[in-house]
Design a protein around this motif. Sequence first.
Motif, PDB file in Angstrom:
ATOM      1  N   LEU A 138      -0.763   9.156 -65.397  1.00  0.00           N
ATOM      2  CA  LEU A 138       0.330  10.018 -64.950  1.00  0.00           C
ATOM      3  C   LEU A 138       0.074  11.514 -65.106  1.00  0.00           C
ATOM      4  CD1 LEU A 138       3.309   7.935 -66.403  1.00  0.00           C
ATOM      5  CD2 LEU A 138       2.377   7.871 -64.097  1.00  0.00           C
ATOM      6  N   ASN A 139      -0.685  11.918 -66.124  1.00  0.00           N
ATOM      7  CA  ASN A 139      -0.970  13.344 -66.336  1.00  0.00           C
ATOM      8  C   ASN A 139      -2.474  13.506 -66.553  1.00  0.00           C
ATOM      9  OD1 ASN A 139       1.779  14.742 -66.494  1.00  0.00           O
ATOM     10  ND2 ASN A 139       2.048  13.037 -67.904  1.00  0.00           N
ATOM     11  N   THR A 140      -3.213  13.225 -65.508  1.00  0.00           N
ATOM     12  CA  THR A 140      -4.658  13.054 -65.579  1.00  0.00           C
ATOM     13  C   THR A 140      -5.371  14.317 -66.053  1.00  0.00           C
ATOM     14  OG1 THR A 140      -4.394  11.593 -63.677  1.00  0.00           O
ATOM     15  CG2 THR A 140      -6.628  12.216 -64.260  1.00  0.00           C
ATOM     16  N   LEU A 141      -6.350  14.113 -66.956  1.00  0.00           N
ATOM     17  CA  LEU A 141      -7.201  15.185 -67.458  1.00  0.00           C
ATOM     18  C   LEU A 141      -8.428  15.298 -66.547  1.00  0.00           C
ATOM     19  CD1 LEU A 141      -7.862  17.201 -69.792  1.00  0.00           C
ATOM     20  CD2 LEU A 141      -9.019  15.304 -70.936  1.00  0.00           C
ATOM     21  N   VAL A 142      -8.758  16.536 -66.167  1.00  0.00           N
ATOM     22  CA  VAL A 142      -9.863  16.788 -65.244  1.00  0.00           C
ATOM     23  C   VAL A 142     -10.932  17.609 -65.962  1.00  0.00           C
ATOM     24  CG1 VAL A 142     -10.486  17.820 -63.020  1.00  0.00           C
ATOM     25  CG2 VAL A 142      -8.275  16.705 -63.293  1.00  0.00           C
ATOM     26  N   ARG A 143     -12.185  17.326 -65.668  1.00  0.00           N
ATOM     27  CA  ARG A 143     -13.296  18.012 -66.338  1.00  0.00           C
ATOM     28  C   ARG A 143     -13.246  19.517 -66.062  1.00  0.00           C
ATOM     29  NH1 ARG A 143     -19.105  18.851 -65.670  1.00  0.00           N
ATOM     30  NH2 ARG A 143     -19.113  18.079 -63.536  1.00  0.00           N
ATOM     31  N   GLY A 144     -13.222  20.306 -67.144  1.00  0.00           N
ATOM     32  CA  GLY A 144     -13.118  21.758 -67.030  1.00  0.00           C
ATOM     33  C   GLY A 144     -11.705  22.283 -67.200  1.00  0.00           C
ATOM     34  N   GLN A 145     -10.744  21.385 -67.434  1.00  0.00           N
ATOM     35  CA  GLN A 145      -9.334  21.756 -67.543  1.00  0.00           C
ATOM     36  C   GLN A 145      -8.977  22.150 -68.976  1.00  0.00           C
ATOM     37  OE1 GLN A 145      -6.703  18.611 -66.315  1.00  0.00           O
ATOM     38  NE2 GLN A 145      -4.864  19.845 -66.382  1.00  0.00           N
ATOM     39  N   LYS A 146      -7.893  22.938 -69.111  1.00  0.00           N
ATOM     40  CA  LYS A 146      -7.291  23.242 -70.408  1.00  0.00           C
ATOM     41  C   LYS A 146      -5.930  22.557 -70.432  1.00  0.00           C
ATOM     42  CE  LYS A 146      -7.471  27.587 -69.224  1.00  0.00           C
ATOM     43  NZ  LYS A 146      -8.278  27.595 -67.999  1.00  0.00           N
ATOM     44  N   LEU A 147      -5.783  21.502 -71.237  1.00  0.00           N
ATOM     45  CA  LEU A 147      -4.541  20.722 -71.249  1.00  0.00           C
ATOM     46  C   LEU A 147      -4.064  20.555 -72.695  1.00  0.00           C
ATOM     47  CD1 LEU A 147      -2.565  19.175 -69.413  1.00  0.00           C
ATOM     48  CD2 LEU A 147      -3.912  17.113 -69.826  1.00  0.00           C
ATOM     49  N   PRO A 148      -3.128  21.418 -73.142  1.00  0.00           N
ATOM     50  CA  PRO A 148      -2.697  21.356 -74.539  1.00  0.00           C
ATOM     51  C   PRO A 148      -1.733  20.201 -74.805  1.00  0.00           C
ATOM     52  CG  PRO A 148      -1.476  23.050 -73.383  1.00  0.00           C
ATOM     53  CD  PRO A 148      -2.472  22.504 -72.394  1.00  0.00           C
ATOM     54  N   ILE A 149      -1.646  19.807 -76.073  1.00  0.00           N
ATOM     55  CA  ILE A 149      -0.649  18.832 -76.525  1.00  0.00           C
ATOM     56  C   ILE A 149       0.359  19.568 -77.385  1.00  0.00           C
ATOM     57  CG2 ILE A 149      -0.260  16.773 -77.941  1.00  0.00           C
ATOM     58  CD1 ILE A 149      -3.046  15.798 -77.133  1.00  0.00           C
ATOM     59  N   PHE A 150       1.644  19.523 -76.979  1.00  0.00           N
ATOM     60  CA  PHE A 150       2.729  20.130 -77.752  1.00  0.00           C
ATOM     61  C   PHE A 150       3.356  19.037 -78.607  1.00  0.00           C
ATOM     62  CE2 PHE A 150       3.810  23.663 -74.430  1.00  0.00           C
ATOM     63  CZ  PHE A 150       2.533  24.187 -74.602  1.00  0.00           C
ATOM     64  N   SER A 151       3.324  19.231 -79.911  1.00  0.00           N
ATOM     65  CA  SER A 151       3.843  18.228 -80.825  1.00  0.00           C
ATOM     66  C   SER A 151       4.932  18.847 -81.695  1.00  0.00           C
ATOM     67  CB  SER A 151       2.696  17.677 -81.690  1.00  0.00           C
ATOM     68  OG  SER A 151       3.168  16.683 -82.570  1.00  0.00           O
ATOM     69  N   GLY A 152       5.498  18.037 -82.581  1.00  0.00           N
ATOM     70  CA  GLY A 152       6.477  18.508 -83.546  1.00  0.00           C
ATOM     71  C   GLY A 152       6.057  18.083 -84.934  1.00  0.00           C
ATOM     72  N   SER A 153       6.662  18.684 -85.926  1.00  0.00           N
ATOM     73  CA  SER A 153       6.309  18.354 -87.304  1.00  0.00           C
ATOM     74  C   SER A 153       6.570  16.864 -87.569  1.00  0.00           C
ATOM     75  CB  SER A 153       7.150  19.208 -88.256  1.00  0.00           C
ATOM     76  OG  SER A 153       6.862  18.887 -89.586  1.00  0.00           O
ATOM     77  N   GLY A 154       5.571  16.178 -88.122  1.00  0.00           N
ATOM     78  CA  GLY A 154       5.733  14.758 -88.455  1.00  0.00           C
ATOM     79  C   GLY A 154       5.351  13.804 -87.351  1.00  0.00           C
ATOM     80  N   LEU A 155       5.079  14.307 -86.145  1.00  0.00           N
ATOM     81  CA  LEU A 155       4.678  13.428 -85.044  1.00  0.00           C
ATOM     82  C   LEU A 155       3.168  13.164 -85.129  1.00  0.00           C
ATOM     83  CD1 LEU A 155       6.793  14.840 -82.064  1.00  0.00           C
ATOM     84  CD2 LEU A 155       7.268  12.888 -83.537  1.00  0.00           C
ATOM     85  N   PRO A 156       2.709  12.035 -84.574  1.00  0.00           N
ATOM     86  CA  PRO A 156       1.314  11.606 -84.810  1.00  0.00           C
ATOM     87  C   PRO A 156       0.278  12.269 -83.915  1.00  0.00           C
ATOM     88  CG  PRO A 156       2.456   9.963 -83.512  1.00  0.00           C
ATOM     89  CD  PRO A 156       3.470  11.029 -83.812  1.00  0.00           C
ATOM     90  N   HIS A 157       0.268  13.619 -83.900  1.00  0.00           N
ATOM     91  CA  HIS A 157      -0.710  14.302 -83.057  1.00  0.00           C
ATOM     92  C   HIS A 157      -2.130  14.170 -83.627  1.00  0.00           C
ATOM     93  CE1 HIS A 157       1.304  17.230 -85.763  1.00  0.00           C
ATOM     94  NE2 HIS A 157       0.058  17.592 -86.041  1.00  0.00           N
ATOM     95  N   ALA A 158      -2.244  14.020 -84.946  1.00  0.00           N
ATOM     96  CA  ALA A 158      -3.577  13.878 -85.544  1.00  0.00           C
ATOM     97  C   ALA A 158      -4.239  12.584 -85.091  1.00  0.00           C
ATOM     98  CB  ALA A 158      -3.484  13.928 -87.066  1.00  0.00           C
ATOM     99  N   SER A 159      -3.486  11.481 -85.117  1.00  0.00           N
ATOM    100  CA  SER A 159      -4.062  10.199 -84.688  1.00  0.00           C
ATOM    101  C   SER A 159      -4.320  10.197 -83.184  1.00  0.00           C
ATOM    102  CB  SER A 159      -3.136   9.038 -85.082  1.00  0.00           C
ATOM    103  OG  SER A 159      -1.847   9.213 -84.560  1.00  0.00           O
ATOM    104  N   LEU A 160      -3.482  10.906 -82.410  1.00  0.00           N
ATOM    105  CA  LEU A 160      -3.715  11.008 -80.962  1.00  0.00           C
ATOM    106  C   LEU A 160      -4.993  11.817 -80.690  1.00  0.00           C
ATOM    107  CD1 LEU A 160      -2.828  10.563 -78.029  1.00  0.00           C
ATOM    108  CD2 LEU A 160      -1.397  12.601 -78.216  1.00  0.00           C
ATOM    109  N   ALA A 161      -5.185  12.899 -81.445  1.00  0.00           N
ATOM    110  CA  ALA A 161      -6.404  13.707 -81.288  1.00  0.00           C
ATOM    111  C   ALA A 161      -7.642  12.870 -81.597  1.00  0.00           C
ATOM    112  CB  ALA A 161      -6.342  14.922 -82.208  1.00  0.00           C
ATOM    113  N   ALA A 162      -7.570  12.082 -82.680  1.00  0.00           N
ATOM    114  CA  ALA A 162      -8.711  11.233 -83.051  1.00  0.00           C
ATOM    115  C   ALA A 162      -8.962  10.169 -81.990  1.00  0.00           C
ATOM    116  CB  ALA A 162      -8.445  10.580 -84.405  1.00  0.00           C
ATOM    117  N   GLN A 163      -7.872   9.622 -81.418  1.00  0.00           N
ATOM    118  CA  GLN A 163      -8.015   8.592 -80.380  1.00  0.00           C
ATOM    119  C   GLN A 163      -8.674   9.160 -79.133  1.00  0.00           C
ATOM    120  OE1 GLN A 163      -4.299   6.669 -79.385  1.00  0.00           O
ATOM    121  NE2 GLN A 163      -5.264   5.120 -78.109  1.00  0.00           N
TER     122      GLN A 163
END
Length: 459
Positions: A138-163
Amino acid sequence: MIKEYRTIREISGPLMIVKDVQGVTYDELAEIELPGGETRRCKVLEVDGGNAVVQLFESSAGINLAESKIRFLGHGMQLGVSGDMLGRVFDGMGRPIDGGPEILAEKWMDVNGLPMNPTARDYPSEFIQTGISGIDGLNTLVRGQKLPIFSGSGLPHASLAAQIARQAKVLGAQSQFAVVFAAVGITFEESEFFVNEFRRTGAIDRTVMFANLANDPAVERIATPRMALTAAEYLAFEKDMHVLVIITDITNYAEALREISAARKEVPGRRGYPGYLYTDLATMYERAGRRKGKDGSITMIPILTMPEDDITHPIPDLTGYITEGQLILSRELYLKGVLPPLDVLTSLSRLKDKGIGEGKTRGDHAGTMNQLFAAYSAGKDARELMTILGEAALSDTDKLYAKFAEEFEKRYIGQGQNTDRSIEETLTIGWELLSILPVSELKRIKLEYIDKYLPKREG
């Protein structure tokens, strides 16, 4: 040429004033030598006539003004780069912390780099598979793109980054794929989580990791993302690798920038951040991309936590202006147990249309993507209506949309943190979910694809 002075006149926290200097430039590196022979590193923050303000990378404790001397090294901060960096873990200043040997540098590169010339940029157009349906489908990442992840305190952005770091790949690419991971201002436990996760899954072999801890100096926090991007530029444009750069957490970086700005007594902007926050972030983000005539590329996923979940906060607000979309994590989905809790309706990849379709993913990708967006939006509306008016107020079609929304969150978005889906698997699950709805509702997909891919129902 190295210049040496014994004119340190004042220390205020991490800042020092050196008098009567000549030829010293902004951002130049320096070393302070204490009477006992110990050296501490610093860099020039400001030059005013013959006076220089320098900031220490380490503590200022024990520095004797009268007996200490300072050497200006004549160059900015540099990183020694080599292909041997892959599989290694460094601190925020580029020093190995994994017990391995020092890197034998093939060359030394200025960590500030240079923004990529717009005329030399090649347009991002190749699909990167993260193995996460909410991104790939649905929100496809393309080679050469800058696509940030906006998270909130306590949400699992660390595990998503590792995944993402573990699973990401360029399909059908001949050149190698590498990940440069920069952890900025994190705790020791978080740092150990990333290192152990990469080692457990074998992803460390293609990863260069920079770890800046929360108790490290603020000026080091400023340097860490630039160290990572310098390593990425070397691997991408000199070793022809596809490089994915993940930086977490940009909020910690911006806080360090604010701390240094306050120490320099600069006029603050919004919420105390320096007025040049936009420019400073842009100098990092704009180092990502594809370069004409080069096979390699840099794709960037910066991760930031929004203070109080406020998307209008200066850090996410300015990041959204510079980058090509954003992925937003939902606290509501997280509380439901949906992992990763991607809010696909508020997320956006501005380049998704460039990386999908026949020859890249599959011919039915664009149609199913649009249909899934529309159906999920209608399903959420039907659920809200059910909450207010009761189920009896819904038509049979509305009930099907409400059912679709529930199944979509459970099966499509909520794939868990260890499932690596191919784009074919993601598209198949999308078709299975669309089979919940009457065929007459599938108005955004060509009939040829419906005949080919929609699961046949009895009767």
